[in-house]
Design an enzyme around this catalytic site. Structure first.
Site, short mmCIF file in Angstrom:
data_model
loop_
_atom_site.label_atom_id
_atom_site.label_comp_id
_atom_site.label_asym_id
_atom_site.label_seq_id
_atom_site.Cartn_x
_atom_site.Cartn_y
_atom_site.Cartn_z
N ARG A 1 2.03 -1.08 11.12
CA ARG A 1 2.20 -2.36 10.41
C ARG A 1 3.17 -2.16 9.26
O ARG A 1 3.00 -1.24 8.45
CB ARG A 1 0.86 -2.88 9.90
CG ARG A 1 1.01 -4.03 8.91
CD ARG A 1 -0.27 -4.78 8.67
NE ARG A 1 -0.44 -5.80 9.70
CZ ARG A 1 -1.18 -6.91 9.53
NH1 ARG A 1 -1.82 -7.12 8.39
NH2 ARG A 1 -1.29 -7.78 10.50
N TYR B 1 0.84 -1.19 0.00
CA TYR B 1 0.00 0.00 0.00
C TYR B 1 0.88 1.25 0.00
O TYR B 1 2.11 1.16 -0.01
CB TYR B 1 -0.96 -0.02 1.19
CG TYR B 1 -1.94 -1.19 1.15
CD1 TYR B 1 -2.46 -1.66 -0.05
CD2 TYR B 1 -2.33 -1.83 2.32
CE1 TYR B 1 -3.34 -2.72 -0.09
CE2 TYR B 1 -3.21 -2.91 2.29
CZ TYR B 1 -3.72 -3.35 1.08
OH TYR B 1 -4.58 -4.40 1.05
N LEU C 1 0.04 -17.08 9.69
CA LEU C 1 0.00 -18.53 9.88
C LEU C 1 0.28 -18.92 11.32
O LEU C 1 1.02 -19.86 11.61
CB LEU C 1 0.94 -19.24 8.91
CG LEU C 1 0.50 -19.21 7.43
CD1 LEU C 1 1.50 -19.94 6.55
CD2 LEU C 1 -0.89 -19.81 7.25
N ARG D 1 -7.36 -14.28 9.91
CA ARG D 1 -8.07 -15.34 9.19
C ARG D 1 -8.52 -16.46 10.12
O ARG D 1 -9.56 -17.08 9.89
CB ARG D 1 -7.20 -15.89 8.07
CG ARG D 1 -6.92 -14.85 7.00
CD ARG D 1 -6.05 -15.38 5.87
NE ARG D 1 -5.69 -14.29 4.97
CZ ARG D 1 -4.93 -14.42 3.90
NH1 ARG D 1 -4.44 -15.63 3.59
NH2 ARG D 1 -4.64 -13.39 3.14
#
Length: 281
Positions: free
Chosen positions: A151, A103, A222, A245
């Site tokens: 981030r 971004y 993950l 997620r």
């Protein structure tokens, strides 16, 4: 445009905190969502012109973004500040500046997307200028009593791109500006990057930045089991584990994690006649 999204975070408390993630997509704007195939939306089909530090498209065949002028850069910094003020008025308790995943802020950081020759491009000191100015300006609007996260993509996973060494130095520069935590993700700046996906594959970035830059870090990517997340914190590889997620796959993950780790939580009361989450799915 600076967009904000909401999430729940727990910061040193069992009570949830409401957080806002502020970002602007830069050259990765005007695209279809992944579930519709992704790819650029042409202007006749409802797309819009994109902007970036340089007129370099993300993928071959994409429309080239317009290179931002310095006055336009300053207006975007103002937009980040306005987003922080809106978040505060709305009752958010954490703001995260999104400088990752290709971004706009990441586009300034990475030499893959930043070909400028002015004070916002070229040398490391210039490529980080926009990120530093955004962080300093947002902290000026965001109370010191509330946390400010940043981030980043700790690496582009591409030769000649943004590196972990640069991420460490950026984190060092962010701490005096009032950034409380670096959320350590990776990638997103190059479509051809080969990312070595594996459980906890980004945790080493959080561990290194925490150790070498002396700033709190968040681990992400993950991390899918309570035991895995618990080990990251107990071994001091990061100060916070962030999940996304896994919450979508398992909405009651916090309750099941608490049970797996032997923690006691205050369960919410009934909503619309429904009791709290079941013990088993």
């Amino acid at each position: 445009m600076v967009r904000s999204s909401a999430s729940r975070a727990s910061c040193g408390s069992t009570a949830p905190w409401l957080g806002s993630n502020s970002r602007t997509p830069g050259r990765k704007g005007s695209t279809l969502p992944p579930w519709e195939g992704g790819g650029s939306i042409q202007q006749p089909a409802g797309g819009w012109p994109t902007v970036a530090p340089s007129a370099v498209p993300f993928e071959a065949g994409d429309p080239a973004p317009s290179e931002l002028s310095q006055p336009a850069i300053h207006s975007i910094i103002d937009a980040f500040c306005a987003a922080a003020r809106r978040a505060l008025r709305a009752g958010f308790q954490v703001v995260e500046i999104h400088a990752a995943h290709g971004y706009l802020i990441h586009e300034f950081l990475s030499p893959l997307s930043n070909r400028r020759t002015d004070e916002y491009g070229g040398a490391f000191e210039n490529r980080i200028r926009f990120a530093l100015e955004v962080a300093q300006a947002v902290r000026g609007e965001w109370p010191l009593s509330l946390p400010l996260f940043l981030r980043i993509s700790a690496t582009d996973w591409v030769d000649g791109g943004w590196t972990p060494d640069e991420s460490v130095e950026l984190a060092r520069r962010m701490r005096p500006l009032g950034v409380d935590l670096i959320d350590c993700s990776s990638g997103g700046s190059a479509a051809h990057a080969k990312v070595p996906l594996a459980p906890g594959y980004q945790v080493p970035f959080a561990e290194r930045i925490r150790r070498e830059a002396g700033i709190l870090t968040g681990a992400v990517g993950l991390i899918t089991t309570p035991q895995q997340a618990d080990e990251i914190i107990r071994s001091e590889r990061a100060d916070l584990v962030l999940l996304a997620r896994e919450f979508l796959r398992h909405p009651y993950f916090p309750l099941h994690a608490a049970k797996a780790l032997g923690a006691e939580l205050d369960r919410p009361g009934s909503i619309c006649g429904l009791s709290h989450a079941p013990e088993k799915q």
